[in-house]
Design an enzyme around this catalytic site. Structure first.
Site, PDB file in Angstrom:
ATOM      1  N   PRO A 192       0.828  -1.208   0.000  1.00 39.85           N
ATOM      2  CA  PRO A 192       0.000   0.000   0.000  1.00 39.85           C
ATOM      3  C   PRO A 192       0.866   1.263   0.000  1.00 39.85           C
ATOM      4  O   PRO A 192       1.702   1.427   0.887  1.00 39.85           O
ATOM      5  CB  PRO A 192      -0.828  -0.105   1.278  1.00 39.85           C
ATOM      6  CG  PRO A 192      -0.442  -1.362   1.956  1.00 39.85           C
ATOM      7  CD  PRO A 192       0.611  -2.048   1.167  1.00 39.85           C
ATOM      8  N   GLU A 193       0.684   2.089  -0.997  1.00 39.55           N
ATOM      9  CA  GLU A 193       1.348   3.382  -1.010  1.00 39.55           C
ATOM     10  C   GLU A 193       0.298   4.447  -0.702  1.00 39.55           C
ATOM     11  O   GLU A 193      -0.852   4.109  -0.391  1.00 39.55           O
ATOM     12  CB  GLU A 193       2.016   3.616  -2.373  1.00 39.55           C
ATOM     13  CG  GLU A 193       3.218   2.676  -2.584  1.00 39.55           C
ATOM     14  CD  GLU A 193       4.266   3.254  -3.525  1.00 39.55           C
ATOM     15  OE1 GLU A 193       4.426   4.487  -3.560  1.00 39.55           O
ATOM     16  OE2 GLU A 193       4.925   2.475  -4.235  1.00 39.55           O
ATOM     17  N   HIS A 253      -4.304 -14.406  10.012  1.00 39.53           N
ATOM     18  CA  HIS A 253      -3.770 -13.079   9.682  1.00 39.53           C
ATOM     19  C   HIS A 253      -4.758 -11.951   9.927  1.00 39.53           C
ATOM     20  O   HIS A 253      -4.456 -10.808   9.625  1.00 39.53           O
ATOM     21  CB  HIS A 253      -3.251 -12.998   8.238  1.00 39.53           C
ATOM     22  CG  HIS A 253      -2.248 -14.056   7.895  1.00 39.53           C
ATOM     23  ND1 HIS A 253      -1.126 -14.283   8.663  1.00 39.53           N
ATOM     24  CD2 HIS A 253      -2.192 -14.941   6.880  1.00 39.53           C
ATOM     25  CE1 HIS A 253      -0.432 -15.271   8.124  1.00 39.53           C
ATOM     26  NE2 HIS A 253      -1.061 -15.698   7.046  1.00 39.53           N
ATOM     27  N   ARG A 281       1.941 -10.179   6.583  1.00 43.50           N
ATOM     28  CA  ARG A 281       3.367 -10.036   6.867  1.00 43.50           C
ATOM     29  C   ARG A 281       3.664  -9.202   8.113  1.00 43.50           C
ATOM     30  O   ARG A 281       4.823  -9.020   8.474  1.00 43.50           O
ATOM     31  CB  ARG A 281       4.089  -9.505   5.634  1.00 43.50           C
ATOM     32  CG  ARG A 281       4.185 -10.629   4.593  1.00 43.50           C
ATOM     33  CD  ARG A 281       4.739 -10.168   3.294  1.00 43.50           C
ATOM     34  NE  ARG A 281       6.172  -9.856   3.374  1.00 43.50           N
ATOM     35  CZ  ARG A 281       6.898  -9.506   2.321  1.00 43.50           C
ATOM     36  NH1 ARG A 281       6.342  -9.400   1.145  1.00 43.50           N
ATOM     37  NH2 ARG A 281       8.181  -9.257   2.464  1.00 43.50           N
ATOM     38  N   ARG A 299      21.541  18.237  -1.345  1.00 44.97           N
ATOM     39  CA  ARG A 299      21.499  16.782  -1.521  1.00 44.97           C
ATOM     40  C   ARG A 299      22.280  16.348  -2.753  1.00 44.97           C
ATOM     41  O   ARG A 299      21.971  16.753  -3.850  1.00 44.97           O
ATOM     42  CB  ARG A 299      20.058  16.306  -1.664  1.00 44.97           C
ATOM     43  CG  ARG A 299      19.237  16.692  -0.469  1.00 44.97           C
ATOM     44  CD  ARG A 299      18.271  15.617  -0.142  1.00 44.97           C
ATOM     45  NE  ARG A 299      17.612  15.961   1.101  1.00 44.97           N
ATOM     46  CZ  ARG A 299      17.192  15.073   1.967  1.00 44.97           C
ATOM     47  NH1 ARG A 299      17.362  13.790   1.717  1.00 44.97           N
ATOM     48  NH2 ARG A 299      16.603  15.439   3.071  1.00 44.97           N
TER      49      ARG A 299
END
Ligand SMILES: [Zn+2]
Length: 286
Positions: A16-17, A106, A125, A167
């Site tokens: 999931p983003e 789960h 997970r 950076r």
């Protein structure tokens, strides 16, 4: 336990983003906001950090005033206090109306609301999290050093120029740093750089202002498109159809090594940057 958590699936799951988290927020909000918590039933507290033992007692009987999102964290607001939910790599939330099926493997917790609605947290997970953030504790370390949201007005070319000035890293690595801007993961960084015509290996501090402005626009575009696409899956958050819809855009470069660029036909290339697979078109991106 660590060995179990780290064991790799053959097929890496679609993590999931930000768009998936925002879609989850929109999916559960209408079922949850304004309702009181009857119980939080924890079946398995083993997540990235254990679910706090006293979390159920903090929220029992209290009303969910709002569900907010900051970066990839969902924040359920109870007056001045908040409960944080993070979906980790494989977490999902699902809304059930009575009759609610028995939990399966789960399933970690049920947030039971008045009216018999259950919001169930599932995470094979176990990299996700459920934490309590009382107002009295101040800003939680997870939320402390986050950069602006990609849709905030504060995220613009001038800001990005300032943030990237010192950076030396490749722009893609910098773009994925939550201190620069939150919620731009590997997929959307690759896709945004393609849309902006910027090669991911370009030194972050060397980008001109017009290119930074294009990048800001491209980040917003790819995330908006993904959120819009997620909107079509909202009903999947409610029983009884399948798994919550983690959806995919048609990618221009991500995961397409050696395939022809959808714009110019050149073969897409892959390079590892900061340990992550980075895809680009050698012709469209300079
Ligand atoms: Zn191309």
């Amino acid at each position: 336990m660590l060995g179990y958590i780290r064991r790799r699936n053959k097929r890496s799951p679609h993590m999931p983003e930000l768009p998936e988290v925002e879609t989850t927020r929109r999916g559960i909000a209408p079922h949850a906001i304004g309702r009181r918590v009857s119980a939080l039933t924890v079946y398995d507290p083993r997540l990235r950090w254990p679910v706090p033992r006293d979390l159920p007692s903090h929220i029992r009987g209290r009303r969910i005033d709002d569900i907010e999102r900051r970066s990839k964290y969902l924040l359920l607001r109870f007056g001045p206090d908040r409960m944080l939910v993070h979906l980790g790599m494989t977490g999902s939330l699902r809304v059930w109306h009575a009759p609610v099926p028995a939990p399966v493997k789960h399933d970690h917790a049920d947030l039971v609301l008045d009216g018999g609605i259950v919001i169930r947290y599932h995470d094979p997970r176990r990299f996700g999290a459920m934490l309590w953030l009382p107002a009295t504790a101040g800003v939680h370390p997870l939320l402390a050093s986050l950069g602006p949201e990609p849709f905030d007005d504060a995220f613009d070319a001038d800001y990005l120029r300032q943030a990237l000035r010192s950076r030396t890293a490749a722009v893609k690595v910098a773009l994925m740093d939550n201190a620069v801007v939150v919620g731009v993961g590997n997929i959307y960084a690759s896709e945004a750089l393609f849309r902006a015509g910027i090669r991911p290996t370009t030194s972050a501090r060397r980008l001109s202002r017009p290119r930074l402005a294009r990048l800001v626009g491209a980040v917003r575009t790819v995330l908006s498109e993904a959120i819009a696409k997620g909107g079509s899956t909202l009903r999947d958050y409610v029983d009884p159809t399948g798994q919550p819809g983690y959806f995919q855009l048609t990618y221009f470069v991500y995961g397409r090594e050696s395939e022809p660029c959808r714009v110019c036909g050149a073969a897409i290339r892959m390079r590892r940057l900061g340990g992550r697979a980075s895809y680009y078109c050698p012709s469209c991106q300079t």
